[in-house]
Design a protein around this motif. Sequence first.
Motif, PDB file in Angstrom:
ATOM      1  N   PRO A  56      49.460  37.290  36.963  1.00 24.48           N
ATOM      2  CA  PRO A  56      47.996  37.408  36.801  1.00 24.48           C
ATOM      3  C   PRO A  56      47.235  36.270  37.479  1.00 24.48           C
ATOM      4  CG  PRO A  56      49.054  36.852  34.707  1.00 24.48           C
ATOM      5  CD  PRO A  56      50.144  37.207  35.645  1.00 24.48           C
ATOM      6  N   PHE A  57      47.857  35.089  37.542  1.00 24.38           N
ATOM      7  CA  PHE A  57      47.205  33.959  38.210  1.00 24.38           C
ATOM      8  C   PHE A  57      47.020  34.251  39.702  1.00 24.38           C
ATOM      9  CE2 PHE A  57      47.657  30.027  40.702  1.00 24.38           C
ATOM     10  CZ  PHE A  57      46.528  29.348  40.267  1.00 24.38           C
ATOM     11  N   LEU A  58      48.073  34.703  40.366  1.00 29.60           N
ATOM     12  CA  LEU A  58      47.983  35.000  41.795  1.00 29.60           C
ATOM     13  C   LEU A  58      46.999  36.134  42.058  1.00 29.60           C
ATOM     14  CD1 LEU A  58      51.766  34.791  42.839  1.00 29.60           C
ATOM     15  CD2 LEU A  58      49.964  33.102  43.273  1.00 29.60           C
ATOM     16  N   GLN A  59      47.000  37.130  41.167  1.00 33.97           N
ATOM     17  CA  GLN A  59      46.093  38.259  41.357  1.00 33.97           C
ATOM     18  C   GLN A  59      44.639  37.834  41.214  1.00 33.97           C
ATOM     19  OE1 GLN A  59      46.773  41.407  42.537  1.00 33.97           O
ATOM     20  NE2 GLN A  59      44.536  41.281  42.671  1.00 33.97           N
ATOM     21  N   ARG A  60      44.340  37.013  40.215  1.00 33.16           N
ATOM     22  CA  ARG A  60      42.964  36.545  40.024  1.00 33.16           C
ATOM     23  C   ARG A  60      42.529  35.646  41.176  1.00 33.16           C
ATOM     24  NH1 ARG A  60      38.867  37.979  38.284  1.00 33.16           N
ATOM     25  NH2 ARG A  60      38.097  36.120  37.202  1.00 33.16           N
ATOM     26  N   CYS A  61      43.438  34.831  41.690  1.00 38.22           N
ATOM     27  CA  CYS A  61      43.115  33.981  42.845  1.00 38.22           C
ATOM     28  C   CYS A  61      42.789  34.841  44.060  1.00 38.22           C
ATOM     29  CB  CYS A  61      44.279  33.043  43.168  1.00 38.22           C
ATOM     30  SG  CYS A  61      44.460  31.671  42.012  1.00 38.22           S
ATOM     31  N   ALA A  62      43.539  35.926  44.218  1.00 36.02           N
ATOM     32  CA  ALA A  62      43.282  36.834  45.337  1.00 36.02           C
ATOM     33  C   ALA A  62      41.911  37.492  45.183  1.00 36.02           C
ATOM     34  CB  ALA A  62      44.375  37.892  45.420  1.00 36.02           C
ATOM     35  N   GLU A  63      41.585  37.903  43.960  1.00 39.34           N
ATOM     36  CA  GLU A  63      40.294  38.560  43.704  1.00 39.34           C
ATOM     37  C   GLU A  63      39.131  37.618  43.980  1.00 39.34           C
ATOM     38  OE1 GLU A  63      40.645  39.809  39.675  1.00 39.34           O
ATOM     39  OE2 GLU A  63      42.107  41.387  40.110  1.00 39.34           O
TER      40      GLU A  63
END
Length: 431
Positions: A56-63
């Motif tokens: 979820p951390f990587l996904q939120r950073c991407a968003e």
Amino acid sequence: MNAGTLSAIIKGTRPIAMAQLDLITKGMKLEEGHFYEIYGAECFVESAPHWRRLEPFLQRCAELDKLECIQRVIQQVTDDRSYISELFEMAEGMLERGQKKAARMLYECVAECEKYQHSERLALCQYRIFTLSLGQDQHENLRAAVHFEPYINRLDEERQLDAIKDLANTYLALRYWDKLFSLSDELDQKTKILQSYTKKITDKSNRLTAYPLFVYRAYSNLLKSSACERQGKYAEALHYTEIYGDLMKISEPDEEDQIYIDKFAGWTEANTYLYRLMMGDLNILPAYINFIENNETELLPAMINILEAANKFDNNIDDILYMYNARINSEITQLKGYTEQVNSDMYITFLLERTIYHLNRKQYTEGFKQLVYCLKESVKLNNQTDIIRCVALYEKYRNIATADIEYQYKLIIMEVQNYYDKKENPIFNLA
């Protein structure tokens, strides 16, 4: 947030989840992702990462486009190869959602971890990196193509078709005609092999290719005709045009098949006019103009062809240029059916041929205007071949240039010189 949960987080007895961090940040009236850099360092760099928290951390950073946070964390993750599969799948999801920069970082991380593996996943990563690397700088596009090519044969047989197609399109924009022809021939042969043992399969739901198989054979011959055309071999180009025209004769085509049948029918007609025109049949020009009127997407390539023929046979086409000038300038950014790199290359070719046309006919004001514009666009794309051609044209007509044109020219050349000085690879000397 539950008060007990918040208390446990503050005391350090419970790790903070991404959703909780976002709630706290929102409650503090700070911008989204304000604490991500600190969170990434504490949870994934200074301590062993866990995928349930990392994902979820990587996904939120991407968003939120926090690419530096992603880069810092995945550099640490590479030490633990157990997450490689998850990172690859996440990259595929990001690519599908249009988060291209973040996806490329993950693909590069996976590729680095598997660089000594002879795996299909490594090859697929390199393919993704290649397509994500393509842009306006033709020099960088060439670098990306050369780096990717050795990985093609490691891909699944179906994916190889799209990979070769994309690589061929890149060399088309780079004008490497021999390489283009070689890759086109390889695409033709691989498609025939694949068709030989899948011809009875009609279900397209599980296919890996972007297009029906027959399209790749037709497209390979279209590319061959383009390679021949650019080398002045118009009779051979016409031969390959007839081949891909025949390949479109499909019995009982479905709705998808018909889309490509119609598309190739248009290319067959357009290129037949072109090659006959370039072989000296100027009587075909009215039919060619009529074709353009009914096929607006072919306007720019058709105008390039008409200009080349006019320059070759000293034909006056002032009325045609006047008729289509406004439409070309307004529609150049909306061209469909070609890659961004090919569109840009075609536009510069158009400008260059138009420059030659006006200068040959002693229309110097318009000729120098087009020359300066063409040089600017070539510099923007770092297209060394066209930069040199523009310089050669200017030197040929230097004595006729006005003071204003000379000033504009010197400014552009100084920009080019400064760029290559930084690269320690100067190509011009103004001294």
